[in-house]
Design a protein around this motif. Structure first.
Motif, PDB file in Angstrom:
ATOM      1  N   ARG A   1      -3.270   0.588  40.180  1.00 54.34           N
ATOM      2  CA  ARG A   1      -3.428  -0.814  40.580  1.00 54.34           C
ATOM      3  C   ARG A   1      -4.789  -1.078  41.214  1.00 54.34           C
ATOM      4  NH1 ARG A   1       0.426  -1.992  44.600  1.00 54.34           N
ATOM      5  NH2 ARG A   1       1.807  -0.866  43.214  1.00 54.34           N
ATOM      6  N   ARG A   2      -5.285  -0.152  42.041  1.00 50.00           N
ATOM      7  CA  ARG A   2      -6.576  -0.332  42.708  1.00 50.00           C
ATOM      8  C   ARG A   2      -7.558   0.734  42.218  1.00 50.00           C
ATOM      9  NH1 ARG A   2      -2.647  -1.547  46.372  1.00 50.00           N
ATOM     10  NH2 ARG A   2      -2.691   0.463  47.403  1.00 50.00           N
ATOM     11  N   ASP A   3      -8.181   1.493  43.115  1.00 46.03           N
ATOM     12  CA  ASP A   3      -9.275   2.404  42.769  1.00 46.03           C
ATOM     13  C   ASP A   3      -8.804   3.802  42.382  1.00 46.03           C
ATOM     14  OD1 ASP A   3     -10.997   0.363  43.494  1.00 46.03           O
ATOM     15  OD2 ASP A   3     -11.467   1.213  45.458  1.00 46.03           O
ATOM     16  N   LEU A   4      -9.620   4.440  41.537  1.00 48.09           N
ATOM     17  CA  LEU A   4      -9.565   5.881  41.318  1.00 48.09           C
ATOM     18  C   LEU A   4     -10.852   6.418  41.921  1.00 48.09           C
ATOM     19  CD1 LEU A   4      -8.605   8.579  40.196  1.00 48.09           C
ATOM     20  CD2 LEU A   4      -9.571   7.928  37.975  1.00 48.09           C
ATOM     21  N   ASP A   5     -10.738   7.196  43.003  1.00 49.37           N
ATOM     22  CA  ASP A   5     -11.897   7.693  43.737  1.00 49.37           C
ATOM     23  C   ASP A   5     -11.925   9.214  43.672  1.00 49.37           C
ATOM     24  OD1 ASP A   5     -14.012   8.161  45.440  1.00 49.37           O
ATOM     25  OD2 ASP A   5     -13.205   6.983  47.104  1.00 49.37           O
TER      26      ASP A   5
ATOM     27  N   PHE B   1       2.323   2.896  47.065  1.00 50.30           N
ATOM     28  CA  PHE B   1       1.353   3.139  48.136  1.00 50.30           C
ATOM     29  C   PHE B   1       0.251   4.070  47.642  1.00 50.30           C
ATOM     30  CE2 PHE B   1       5.081   5.830  48.497  1.00 50.30           C
ATOM     31  CZ  PHE B   1       4.538   7.093  48.430  1.00 50.30           C
ATOM     32  N   PRO B   2      -0.894   4.101  48.336  1.00 46.48           N
ATOM     33  CA  PRO B   2      -2.009   4.958  47.923  1.00 46.48           C
ATOM     34  C   PRO B   2      -1.635   6.438  47.978  1.00 46.48           C
ATOM     35  CG  PRO B   2      -2.730   3.351  49.534  1.00 46.48           C
ATOM     36  CD  PRO B   2      -1.237   3.276  49.489  1.00 46.48           C
ATOM     37  N   LEU B   3      -2.136   7.187  47.007  1.00 49.33           N
ATOM     38  CA  LEU B   3      -1.975   8.635  46.962  1.00 49.33           C
ATOM     39  C   LEU B   3      -3.368   9.213  47.200  1.00 49.33           C
ATOM     40  CD1 LEU B   3      -0.026  10.977  46.418  1.00 49.33           C
ATOM     41  CD2 LEU B   3      -0.501  10.687  43.978  1.00 49.33           C
ATOM     42  N   ARG B   4      -3.573   9.816  48.383  1.00 50.14           N
ATOM     43  CA  ARG B   4      -4.898  10.284  48.770  1.00 50.14           C
ATOM     44  C   ARG B   4      -4.871  11.754  49.158  1.00 50.14           C
ATOM     45  NH1 ARG B   4      -5.581   5.111  52.321  1.00 50.14           N
ATOM     46  NH2 ARG B   4      -6.368   3.667  50.741  1.00 50.14           N
TER      47      ARG B   4
ATOM     48  N   GLN C   1       2.399   5.326  37.295  1.00 52.49           N
ATOM     49  CA  GLN C   1       1.979   4.031  37.826  1.00 52.49           C
ATOM     50  C   GLN C   1       1.737   4.213  39.317  1.00 52.49           C
ATOM     51  OE1 GLN C   1       4.462   0.748  36.685  1.00 52.49           O
ATOM     52  NE2 GLN C   1       4.586   1.439  34.568  1.00 52.49           N
ATOM     53  N   LEU C   2       0.471   4.075  39.725  1.00 52.62           N
ATOM     54  CA  LEU C   2       0.070   4.369  41.093  1.00 52.62           C
ATOM     55  C   LEU C   2      -0.615   3.158  41.726  1.00 52.62           C
ATOM     56  CD1 LEU C   2      -1.581   7.848  40.369  1.00 52.62           C
ATOM     57  CD2 LEU C   2       0.746   7.430  41.178  1.00 52.62           C
ATOM     58  N   GLY C   3      -0.480   3.038  43.035  1.00 55.52           N
ATOM     59  CA  GLY C   3      -1.198   1.995  43.754  1.00 55.52           C
ATOM     60  C   GLY C   3      -2.680   2.304  43.839  1.00 55.52           C
ATOM     61  N   GLU C   4      -3.012   3.559  44.136  1.00 59.43           N
ATOM     62  CA  GLU C   4      -4.387   4.029  44.262  1.00 59.43           C
ATOM     63  C   GLU C   4      -4.351   5.543  44.199  1.00 59.43           C
ATOM     64  OE1 GLU C   4      -7.836   4.052  47.718  1.00 59.43           O
ATOM     65  OE2 GLU C   4      -6.510   2.314  47.571  1.00 59.43           O
TER      66      GLU C   4
END
Length: 151
Positions: free
Chosen positions: A45-49, A3-6, A22-25
């Motif tokens: 897997r998705r974005d690095l913001d 899952f996303p880590l925000r 290994q991260l989702g986001e």
């Protein structure tokens, strides 16, 4: 981590370390104090913001014994985009060291993006575009603002 880590509007007292994870986001947005990002070998897997964050640091890793950087992304993979919109990076010799980085989407270092230190993307593979609209990069230490050479 599937899952996303925000982290939005956070302050950190030590560098964010996700090397080899290994991260989702991963999103560190609007963070007023990030004393570096150690992310060599990370798989996202998705974005690095990193938008609207203030990132400082002169960190060393085993990826380079001679230069210091605030953000380390060597041999990392980002399945989406690398976003640094209105991001300020106050690094050592380098703001970003991302040798052999692979980004499937776009790399956007734009609008108020400011780097005090070289942005090094040697051997990087970018599937989309590299957008530097409105960016400011200065590098008095190494003399190179943006290094896109092939290894």
């Amino acid at each position: 981590m599937p899952f996303p880590l925000r982290f939005d509007g956070c302050s950190f007292t030590s560098p964010v370390t996700v090397e080899g994870a290994q991260l989702g986001e991963l999103a560190l947005t609007g963070c007023d104090k990030v004393p570096g990002l150690l992310a060599n070998g990370v798989r996202i897997r998705r974005d690095l913001d990193l938008s609207r964050s203030y990132i400082t640091g002169a960190l060393e890793t085993s990826a380079s014994t001679s230069k210091l950087s605030a953000i380390w992304l060597c041999e990392s993979e980002i399945g989406g985009r690398l976003l640094c919109v209105d991001t300020v990076i106050d690094g050592g010799d380098r703001s970003i060291q991302a040798d052999r980085l692979h980004v499937t989407g776009n790399v956007r270092l734009l609008h108020g993006f400011t780097a005090h230190g070289e942005v090094r993307l040697i051997g990087a593979r970018i599937g989309g575009s590299l957008d530097l609209t409105g960016a400011s990069i200065e590098s008095p230490g190494t003399g190179l603002a943006l290094d896109l050479a092939r290894p």
